[in-house]
Motif scaffolding. Structure first.
Motif, mmCIF file in Angstrom:
data_model
loop_
_atom_site.group_PDB
_atom_site.id
_atom_site.type_symbol
_atom_site.label_atom_id
_atom_site.label_comp_id
_atom_site.label_asym_id
_atom_site.label_seq_id
_atom_site.Cartn_x
_atom_site.Cartn_y
_atom_site.Cartn_z
ATOM 1 N N TYR A 1 0.360 8.142 17.489
ATOM 2 C CA TYR A 1 1.742 8.347 17.921
ATOM 3 C C TYR A 1 1.900 9.761 18.483
ATOM 4 C CZ TYR A 1 3.672 4.027 16.018
ATOM 5 O OH TYR A 1 3.977 2.713 15.811
ATOM 6 N N PRO A 2 2.905 9.980 19.316
ATOM 7 C CA PRO A 2 3.128 11.336 19.830
ATOM 8 C C PRO A 2 3.319 12.323 18.683
ATOM 9 C CG PRO A 2 4.468 9.751 21.033
ATOM 10 C CD PRO A 2 3.875 9.009 19.874
ATOM 11 N N GLN A 3 2.697 13.466 18.811
ATOM 12 C CA GLN A 3 2.733 14.464 17.745
ATOM 13 C C GLN A 3 4.171 14.875 17.413
ATOM 14 O OE1 GLN A 3 0.408 17.948 18.581
ATOM 15 N NE2 GLN A 3 0.537 18.738 16.502
ATOM 16 N N GLY A 4 4.499 14.782 16.148
ATOM 17 C CA GLY A 4 5.802 15.231 15.676
ATOM 18 C C GLY A 4 6.937 14.255 15.886
ATOM 19 N N ASP A 5 6.660 13.064 16.439
ATOM 20 C CA ASP A 5 7.733 12.095 16.700
ATOM 21 C C ASP A 5 7.975 11.250 15.447
ATOM 22 O OD1 ASP A 5 9.492 10.147 17.614
ATOM 23 O OD2 ASP A 5 8.632 10.153 19.625
ATOM 24 N N THR A 6 8.767 11.799 14.542
ATOM 25 C CA THR A 6 9.033 11.102 13.282
ATOM 26 C C THR A 6 9.923 9.886 13.485
ATOM 27 O OG1 THR A 6 10.883 12.591 12.822
ATOM 28 C CG2 THR A 6 8.732 13.196 11.909
ATOM 29 N N ASP A 7 10.723 9.857 14.558
ATOM 30 C CA ASP A 7 11.598 8.714 14.796
ATOM 31 C C ASP A 7 10.780 7.460 15.080
ATOM 32 O OD1 ASP A 7 14.223 7.403 15.393
ATOM 33 O OD2 ASP A 7 13.314 7.236 17.373
ATOM 34 N N LEU A 8 9.796 7.558 15.955
ATOM 35 C CA LEU A 8 8.972 6.396 16.264
ATOM 36 C C LEU A 8 8.211 5.908 15.037
ATOM 37 C CD1 LEU A 8 7.379 6.965 19.797
ATOM 38 C CD2 LEU A 8 9.268 5.470 19.164
ATOM 39 N N LEU A 9 7.674 6.844 14.257
ATOM 40 C CA LEU A 9 6.937 6.450 13.062
ATOM 41 C C LEU A 9 7.853 5.837 12.013
ATOM 42 C CD1 LEU A 9 4.308 9.304 12.745
ATOM 43 C CD2 LEU A 9 3.814 6.858 12.667
ATOM 44 N N THR A 10 9.083 6.322 11.927
ATOM 45 C CA THR A 10 10.033 5.734 10.987
ATOM 46 C C THR A 10 10.354 4.299 11.383
ATOM 47 O OG1 THR A 10 10.995 7.891 10.453
ATOM 48 C CG2 THR A 10 12.334 5.949 9.982
ATOM 49 N N ARG A 11 10.548 4.061 12.653
ATOM 50 C CA ARG A 11 10.801 2.699 13.127
ATOM 51 C C ARG A 11 9.612 1.796 12.817
ATOM 52 N NH1 ARG A 11 12.978 3.557 19.215
ATOM 53 N NH2 ARG A 11 12.745 1.280 19.259
ATOM 54 N N PHE A 12 8.410 2.321 12.988
ATOM 55 C CA PHE A 12 7.215 1.564 12.616
ATOM 56 C C PHE A 12 7.219 1.237 11.120
ATOM 57 C CE2 PHE A 12 3.227 2.022 10.336
ATOM 58 C CZ PHE A 12 2.535 0.913 10.798
ATOM 59 N N MET A 13 7.514 2.221 10.289
ATOM 60 C CA MET A 13 7.485 2.024 8.845
ATOM 61 C C MET A 13 8.478 0.948 8.402
ATOM 62 S SD MET A 13 5.130 3.956 7.411
ATOM 63 C CE MET A 13 5.658 4.000 5.689
ATOM 64 N N VAL A 14 9.668 0.965 8.978
ATOM 65 C CA VAL A 14 10.679 -0.052 8.635
ATOM 66 C C VAL A 14 10.129 -1.449 8.907
ATOM 67 C CG1 VAL A 14 12.932 -0.985 9.263
ATOM 68 C CG2 VAL A 14 12.655 1.474 8.930
ATOM 69 N N ASP A 15 9.532 -1.629 10.074
ATOM 70 C CA ASP A 15 8.992 -2.941 10.417
ATOM 71 C C ASP A 15 7.792 -3.300 9.549
ATOM 72 O OD1 ASP A 15 10.840 -3.644 12.325
ATOM 73 O OD2 ASP A 15 9.653 -2.912 14.024
ATOM 74 N N ALA A 16 6.947 -2.331 9.242
ATOM 75 C CA ALA A 16 5.781 -2.612 8.400
ATOM 76 C C ALA A 16 6.203 -3.064 7.013
ATOM 77 C CB ALA A 16 4.887 -1.372 8.311
ATOM 78 N N LEU A 17 7.224 -2.435 6.464
ATOM 79 C CA LEU A 17 7.713 -2.837 5.142
ATOM 80 C C LEU A 17 8.305 -4.245 5.190
ATOM 81 C CD1 LEU A 17 9.330 0.508 3.938
ATOM 82 C CD2 LEU A 17 7.248 -0.565 3.073
ATOM 83 N N LYS A 18 9.032 -4.556 6.250
ATOM 84 C CA LYS A 18 9.590 -5.907 6.389
ATOM 85 C C LYS A 18 8.483 -6.954 6.476
ATOM 86 C CE LYS A 18 14.192 -5.629 8.474
ATOM 87 N NZ LYS A 18 15.005 -6.063 9.630
ATOM 88 N N ALA A 19 7.393 -6.605 7.130
ATOM 89 C CA ALA A 19 6.311 -7.572 7.345
ATOM 90 C C ALA A 19 5.524 -7.852 6.074
ATOM 91 C CB ALA A 19 5.379 -7.070 8.452
ATOM 92 N N GLY A 20 5.516 -6.932 5.119
ATOM 93 C CA GLY A 20 4.763 -7.145 3.891
ATOM 94 C C GLY A 20 3.286 -7.358 4.180
ATOM 95 N N PRO A 21 2.669 -8.410 3.617
ATOM 96 C CA PRO A 21 1.230 -8.616 3.825
ATOM 97 C C PRO A 21 0.854 -8.885 5.276
ATOM 98 C CG PRO A 21 2.222 -10.497 2.677
ATOM 99 C CD PRO A 21 3.243 -9.396 2.678
ATOM 100 N N MET A 22 1.820 -9.328 6.092
ATOM 101 C CA MET A 22 1.508 -9.583 7.501
ATOM 102 C C MET A 22 1.282 -8.297 8.281
ATOM 103 S SD MET A 22 1.073 -12.728 8.028
ATOM 104 C CE MET A 22 0.983 -12.629 9.816
ATOM 105 N N ALA A 23 1.701 -7.153 7.735
ATOM 106 C CA ALA A 23 1.454 -5.879 8.419
ATOM 107 C C ALA A 23 -0.038 -5.676 8.645
ATOM 108 C CB ALA A 23 2.038 -4.725 7.607
#
Length: 270
Positions: free
Chosen positions: A168-190
């Motif tokens: 991910y772009p260095q220091g872009d916490t917004d993009l990584l946060t959006r990723f984390m939200v989706d990863a948590l929703k996906a559970g084992p499918m992540a």
């Protein structure tokens, strides 16, 4: 004439696997948007209004991701995801659409074009891997990038962030946060979503693609960029474009450039 400010519509579409969540905007040629693992329609959140200036973009939460229903991992395959996307088209009364996929979504988009060529007006394969026997063998049994063991102190969340951060772009916490939200929703499918891609026999299907195709390469994506030329060479009537600064999250990293590449291609092809 599409409205100056298209309204976002979110709805659940019934399918044979259960309800799939869909976000759409605009009018005109439908443009199906298929996300990577473990994202959701949110990957295209900033692309939707740009495409909606001219088209009707429709972003689907793939089965098992986002707000779509979540059957067990064993019930997933690229072929099933492609079939369900066609069911969504049927439910929405769409006979033919342009299909745009990123990473995992690109593999699903390819299968849609291979299995139902009469339904695909044009195809955009963004950051698509070439999954043949060599790749299946090389990755068999290996840990996926999003495979972390859940721990009671929550340390696995930091590990997941750190495993994704280099892409991910260095220091872009917004993009990584959006990723984390989706990863948590996906559970084992992540993690399992990557294995679904590994199991797909692309070499048996890619030659069936007949739609005008754009291979969109992210120049700074080490997972997919090396495959772009091979994919482009395997598809008739194929164009190839590189967004040099594109990384793994290219649609939400650079939505303006991503949308412009898609629209320019569709204008030439549809």
């Amino acid at each position: 004439m599409p409205p100056a400010h298209p309204v976002l519509l979110r709805q659940f579409i019934p399918t044979s696997a259960g309800p799939l969540h869909v976000a759409s905007m605009g009018e005109g040629l439908p443009v199906l948007l298929l996300h990577q693992t473990p994202r959701s329609w949110d990957e295209f959140r900033d692309v939707l209004p740009l495409l909606a200036q001219r088209y009707r973009p429709i972003a689907i939460d793939t089965l098992g991701f986002g707000d779509s229903c979540k059957p067990p991992p064993a019930e997933h395959s690229i072929e099933r995801w492609a079939s369900l996307a066609l069911e969504v088209m049927d439910q929405l009364g769409i006979r033919k659409a342009a299909v745009v996929g990123h990473h995992t979504g690109a593999v699903t988009a390819m299968e849609i074009a291979a299995s139902a060529p009469e339904r695909v007006a044009a195809l955009v394969l963004s950051s698509c891997p070439y999954n043949d026997e060599a790749r299946r063998s090389a990755h068999a049994g290996k840990r996926t990038v999003d495979d972390v063991e859940v721990r009671t102190d929550g340390a696995h969340l930091q590990e997941l962030w750190q495993r994704r951060e280099p892409f991910y772009p260095q220091g872009d916490t917004d993009l990584l946060t959006r990723f984390m939200v989706d990863a948590l929703k996906a559970g084992p499918m992540a993690s399992h979503g990557h294995i679904v891609v590994r199991n797909y026999h692309m070499e048996d299907r890619i030659g069936l693609v007949r739609a005008p195709t754009l291979v969109l390469r992210a120049g700074r994506d080490p997972h997919a960029a090396p495959y772009s030329e091979r994919i482009a060479q395997a598809i008739a009537d194929c164009q190839w474009q590189t967004l040099e600064d594109g990384m793994v999250p290219m649609p939400d990293q650079m939505p303006d450039l991503f949308a412009a590449a898609v629209m320019d291609f569709l204008q030439r092809s549809c």
